[in-house]
Design a protein around this motif. Structure first.
Motif, PDB file in Angstrom:
ATOM      1  N   ARG A 220      21.226  14.836   3.674  1.00  0.00           N
ATOM      2  CA  ARG A 220      20.498  15.961   3.673  1.00  0.00           C
ATOM      3  C   ARG A 220      19.109  15.876   3.029  1.00  0.00           C
ATOM      4  N   VAL A 221      19.069  15.316   1.737  1.00  0.00           N
ATOM      5  CA  VAL A 221      17.844  15.157   0.780  1.00  0.00           C
ATOM      6  C   VAL A 221      16.860  14.196   1.547  1.00  0.00           C
ATOM      7  N   MET A 222      17.397  13.125   2.280  1.00  0.00           N
ATOM      8  CA  MET A 222      16.178  12.285   2.787  1.00  0.00           C
ATOM      9  C   MET A 222      15.888  12.786   4.103  1.00  0.00           C
ATOM     10  N   ARG A 223      16.656  13.522   4.820  1.00  0.00           N
ATOM     11  CA  ARG A 223      15.985  14.390   5.812  1.00  0.00           C
ATOM     12  C   ARG A 223      15.049  15.272   5.440  1.00  0.00           C
ATOM     13  N   LEU A 224      15.239  16.249   4.589  1.00  0.00           N
ATOM     14  CA  LEU A 224      14.215  16.935   4.230  1.00  0.00           C
ATOM     15  C   LEU A 224      12.966  16.410   3.747  1.00  0.00           C
TER      16      LEU A 224
END
Length: 247
Positions: A220-224
């Motif tokens: 999730r955070v890498m996608r952001l």
């Protein structure tokens, strides 16, 4: 002019009835477009050199524009990356990401080494999600968008827990969360992995065991970070998302 380079096929497309045009990420000459004549023919000696993810030595003529392959030798075919659907999806994402982030004739020695190590890690059976997230961090770093992970980007506080503000390009402490209320909280495991990834060369990646919930948070955070900092629409990532829904 005759060029002799080490290269990795990051894109391959049909051209005419029997030819292919490949985009090579070369070790020394940036990206290079090369015409491979007869590559679609079953008995062509050059067909394997035009396959995605192939790492080899390529010799081609180029005066301007597109080059024409004269000779080549495979160093590593990465056959399994093309045969296994999940590995092919991850490798395709790494290749497309590399292709989109680099300009033609941009110096590529370190990019080349990182992609080469990424494909090797996938081929060796290392956790593909972890391999790809590390590669994404390498891309962000090389593009100048690595997040600040050592201290709060607002006040400099180094004591967590932290949230990750992709918009702000780093972490926020509890006192500064109002700067980006939508920033997700970072669990301890995901935070440690992000810090590890930021300083880790792909060539040094060992085997890392990560809990499923930590992997989901990391995704999730890498996608952001990737969406806000780079903003690329990639077909290969859409396919990865579809593949995840089937698992």
């Amino acid at each position: 002019m005759l060029h002799r380079v080490e290269g990795i096929v990051i894109r391959s497309m049909d051209y005419g009835e029997s030819n292919k045009i490949v985009t090579l990420l070369t070790k020394t000459n940036g990206k290079a477009g090369v015409l491979v004549r007869g590559a679609k023919k079953v008995k062509s000696r050059h067909s394997s050199l035009a396959q995605p993810f192939t790492y080899g030595e390529y010799q081609y003529f180029r005066s301007q524009g597109l080059g024409t392959l004269n000779h080549g030798e495979i160093i590593e075919s990465h056959h399994d990356l093309r045969m296994q659907l999940d590995l092919s999806a991850y490798a395709s994402y790494a290749a497309e990401l590399t292709d989109r982030i680099l300009h033609d004739d941009e110096p590529t020695v370190f990019h080349f080494e990182q992609l080469k190590a990424c494909l090797s890690a996938l081929d060796e059976g290392k956790d593909p999600q972890i391999v790809i997230h590390l590669y994404e961090m390498r891309i962000l770093t090389l593009a100048g968008y690595a997040p600040e992970l050592e201290e709060c980007i607002s006040c400099g506080n180094r004591v967590g827990p932290f949230r990750l503000s992709a918009q702000g390009g780093g972490i926020l402490c509890g006192r500064c969360v109002n700067r980006d209320p939508s920033a997700p909280v970072l669990g301890e495991g995901a935070y440690k992995l992000l810090r590890l990834f930021k300083g880790l060369d792909m060539r040094r990646l060992g085997s890392i065991a990560v809990k499923p919930e930590t992997k989901q948070e990391l995704k999730r955070v890498m996608r952001l970070l990737m969406d806000i900092q780079l903003g690329l629409q990639l077909k290969s990532r859409n396919f990865l998302d579809q593949l995840d829904k089937l698992v």
